[in-house]
Design a protein around this motif. Structure first.
Motif, PDB file in Angstrom:
ATOM      1  N   THR A  75     -37.354  -6.062  -5.901  1.00 50.02           N
ATOM      2  CA  THR A  75     -36.045  -5.535  -5.511  1.00 50.02           C
ATOM      3  C   THR A  75     -36.048  -5.553  -3.985  1.00 50.02           C
ATOM      4  OG1 THR A  75     -36.105  -4.102  -7.450  1.00 50.02           O
ATOM      5  CG2 THR A  75     -34.412  -3.635  -5.795  1.00 50.02           C
ATOM      6  N   ASP A 118     -24.290  -1.000  -5.037  1.00 50.97           N
ATOM      7  CA  ASP A 118     -24.000  -0.180  -6.223  1.00 50.97           C
ATOM      8  C   ASP A 118     -22.920   0.843  -5.846  1.00 50.97           C
ATOM      9  OD1 ASP A 118     -26.135  -1.566  -7.268  1.00 50.97           O
ATOM     10  OD2 ASP A 118     -27.436   0.183  -7.519  1.00 50.97           O
ATOM     11  N   ASP A 170     -21.207  -4.081  -7.695  1.00 49.10           N
ATOM     12  CA  ASP A 170     -21.736  -4.107  -9.047  1.00 49.10           C
ATOM     13  C   ASP A 170     -20.739  -3.406  -9.949  1.00 49.10           C
ATOM     14  OD1 ASP A 170     -23.083  -3.892 -11.354  1.00 49.10           O
ATOM     15  OD2 ASP A 170     -24.502  -2.394 -10.634  1.00 49.10           O
ATOM     16  N   GLY A 188     -32.130  -8.186  -6.987  1.00 46.14           N
ATOM     17  CA  GLY A 188     -33.335  -8.264  -7.809  1.00 46.14           C
ATOM     18  C   GLY A 188     -33.728  -9.739  -7.783  1.00 46.14           C
ATOM     19  N   ARG A 197     -32.525   1.831 -15.921  1.00 50.07           N
ATOM     20  CA  ARG A 197     -31.656   2.234 -14.808  1.00 50.07           C
ATOM     21  C   ARG A 197     -30.746   3.387 -15.208  1.00 50.07           C
ATOM     22  NH1 ARG A 197     -27.069   0.005 -11.147  1.00 50.07           N
ATOM     23  NH2 ARG A 197     -26.192   2.058 -10.659  1.00 50.07           N
ATOM     24  N   HIS A 205     -25.824  -7.391  -3.934  1.00 48.01           N
ATOM     25  CA  HIS A 205     -24.654  -6.554  -4.246  1.00 48.01           C
ATOM     26  C   HIS A 205     -24.873  -5.148  -3.698  1.00 48.01           C
ATOM     27  CE1 HIS A 205     -27.547  -5.582  -7.426  1.00 48.01           C
ATOM     28  NE2 HIS A 205     -26.926  -4.416  -7.493  1.00 48.01           N
ATOM     29  N   LYS A 232     -20.292  -3.748 -13.138  1.00 47.27           N
ATOM     30  CA  LYS A 232     -20.577  -3.944 -14.553  1.00 47.27           C
ATOM     31  C   LYS A 232     -20.324  -2.717 -15.420  1.00 47.27           C
ATOM     32  CE  LYS A 232     -25.451  -3.205 -13.689  1.00 47.27           C
ATOM     33  NZ  LYS A 232     -25.218  -2.602 -12.384  1.00 47.27           N
ATOM     34  N   PHE A 270     -30.845 -10.779 -10.153  1.00 49.92           N
ATOM     35  CA  PHE A 270     -29.613 -10.017  -9.904  1.00 49.92           C
ATOM     36  C   PHE A 270     -29.274 -10.261  -8.444  1.00 49.92           C
ATOM     37  CE2 PHE A 270     -27.679  -5.704 -11.440  1.00 49.92           C
ATOM     38  CZ  PHE A 270     -26.460  -6.021 -10.881  1.00 49.92           C
ATOM     39  N   TYR A 314     -35.625  -9.137 -17.369  1.00 48.53           N
ATOM     40  CA  TYR A 314     -35.480 -10.392 -16.647  1.00 48.53           C
ATOM     41  C   TYR A 314     -36.641 -11.274 -17.077  1.00 48.53           C
ATOM     42  CZ  TYR A 314     -32.878  -7.585 -13.067  1.00 48.53           C
ATOM     43  OH  TYR A 314     -32.026  -6.742 -12.377  1.00 48.53           O
ATOM     44  N   HIS A 358     -28.542  -5.193  -1.620  1.00 52.91           N
ATOM     45  CA  HIS A 358     -29.830  -5.406  -2.287  1.00 52.91           C
ATOM     46  C   HIS A 358     -29.706  -6.421  -3.412  1.00 52.91           C
ATOM     47  CE1 HIS A 358     -27.845  -2.270  -4.662  1.00 52.91           C
ATOM     48  NE2 HIS A 358     -28.603  -2.628  -5.692  1.00 52.91           N
ATOM     49  N   LYS A 375     -39.780  -8.898 -16.415  1.00 53.60           N
ATOM     50  CA  LYS A 375     -39.570  -7.657 -15.654  1.00 53.60           C
ATOM     51  C   LYS A 375     -38.671  -6.752 -16.503  1.00 53.60           C
ATOM     52  CE  LYS A 375     -36.921  -6.208 -11.528  1.00 53.60           C
ATOM     53  NZ  LYS A 375     -36.107  -6.790 -10.428  1.00 53.60           N
ATOM     54  N   TYR A 416     -32.873  -3.342 -18.536  1.00 49.23           N
ATOM     55  CA  TYR A 416     -32.809  -4.749 -18.140  1.00 49.23           C
ATOM     56  C   TYR A 416     -34.100  -5.458 -18.507  1.00 49.23           C
ATOM     57  CZ  TYR A 416     -29.325  -3.207 -14.578  1.00 49.23           C
ATOM     58  OH  TYR A 416     -28.265  -2.670 -13.894  1.00 49.23           O
TER      59      TYR A 416
HETATM   60  O1  AKG Z   1     -33.501  -5.088 -11.087  1.00 47.15           O
HETATM   61  C1  AKG Z   1     -33.491  -4.835  -9.883  1.00 47.15           C
HETATM   62  O2  AKG Z   1     -34.484  -4.991  -9.177  1.00 47.15           O
HETATM   63  C2  AKG Z   1     -32.224  -4.352  -9.234  1.00 47.15           C
HETATM   64  C3  AKG Z   1     -31.237  -3.759 -10.195  1.00 47.15           C
HETATM   65  C4  AKG Z   1     -29.954  -3.376  -9.513  1.00 47.15           C
HETATM   66  O3  AKG Z   1     -29.724  -3.652  -8.377  1.00 47.15           O
HETATM   67  C5  AKG Z   1     -28.926  -2.610 -10.251  1.00 47.15           C
HETATM   68  O4  AKG Z   1     -29.146  -2.213 -11.391  1.00 47.15           O
HETATM   69  O5  AKG Z   1     -27.851  -2.368  -9.681  1.00 47.15           O
END
Ligand code: AKG
Ligand code: FE2
Length: 253
Positions: free
Chosen positions: A197, A148, A4, A234, A246, A146, A6, A143, A137, A232, A242, A135
């Motif tokens: 998740t 973290d 991840d 999402g 975070r 990936h 980002k 998601f 969704y 993991h 949703k 976030y």
């Molecule tokens: O939104 C989710 O359930 C997972 C979010 C996630 O994996 C992240 O922010 O890195």
């Protein structure tokens, strides 16, 4: 598997100076928190912990109403090589003061430093990552799988902190992130379907080894990240919205 990436800054210099966005006026934590004793529940030993009812429903509802007014940005195009596929709307802000409020004014600091869980976090916990992400969704968004990353950061004192001469701590602190924090603001009870998740016990997304966590309004989930991060995702939201806040837990480095 994709990392991840980002939150990484782009390489190179930008030609134009970009004015930093002023932090939003986050609503107050009303009623004052915590509303009840925070109790850590382990979902996967040393990897995933939840605090149910971390925020009461009405506070989550007030926050969602407020977050809807922020300039959320829909995932721009295709991810770069090695980046996780994230398809959602996001707002991101560096806000040390809000991170401090989340840490000090919600009961979280006491719950995290409680001797029953304090050895989990990989060091001396000093607070939360000021990089706050929101976030949303909607139906069809998700998601993808990936890991973290752990990130190094320098925590600077917040403007609401006492002046340096009255502080025990140095004015800035070298820290690294060790656990991801996800605060679910909606769930099936608000009409959000799907969006679990899902964590995998090994580095392959096998359904037989999936640990699926369904969003619960007001539940805080923490999972270990960095080298020992569980793969993991999402999962796709199939109805409703949703909403997630975070940040990350920071330890002294
Ligand atoms: O939104 C989710 O359930 C997972 C979010 C996630 O994996 C992240 O922010 O890195
Ligand atoms: Fe993640």
């Amino acid at each position: 598997m994709a990392k991840d990436k980002k939150s990484k800054a782009p390489k190179g210099r930008s030609v134009e100076a970009v004015a930093p966005i002023a932090p939003p006026s986050w609503p107050p934590f009303k009623p004052s928190l915590p509303v009840s004793d925070l109790h850590a529940e382990t979902l996967v030993e040393s990897k995933i912990v939840v605090f149910r009812n971390f925020w009461p429903r009405n506070l989550c509802r007030d926050y969602v109403s407020f977050l809807k007014t922020l300039p959320l940005v829909t995932t721009p195009g295709k991810p770069k090589r090695g980046e996780a596929v994230r398809v959602n709307d996001r707002f991101q802000i560096d806000d040390p003061s809000f991170a401090q409020r989340l840490w000090l004014e919600t009961g979280l600091k006491d719950a995290i430093l409680d001797s029953s869980v304090s050895s989990l976090w990989g060091g001396d916990v000093v607070g939360l990552n000021p990089n706050i992400r929101v976030y949303r969704y909607s139906k069809g968004q998700y998601f993808d799988c990936h890991y973290d990353d752990s990130n190094n950061l320098t925590l600077s004192p917040t403007t609401d902190a006492p002046p340096p001469q009255q502080q025990q701590q140095p004015s800035s602190l070298a820290a690294k992130t060790t656990w991801t924090l996800l605060l679910y603001l909606t769930s099936a009870s608000d009409g959000c379907l799907g969006g679990d998740t899902v964590f995998y016990r090994r580095d392959r997304p096998l359904a037989s080894e999936a640990v699926a966590v369904s969003p619960e309004t007001g539940m805080l989930l923490l999972h270990k990240h960095g080298d020992d991060c569980m793969l993991h995702e999402g999962r796709e939201v199939t109805a409703g919205e949703k909403w997630v806040l975070r940040t990350d837990l920071c330890v002294r480095r």
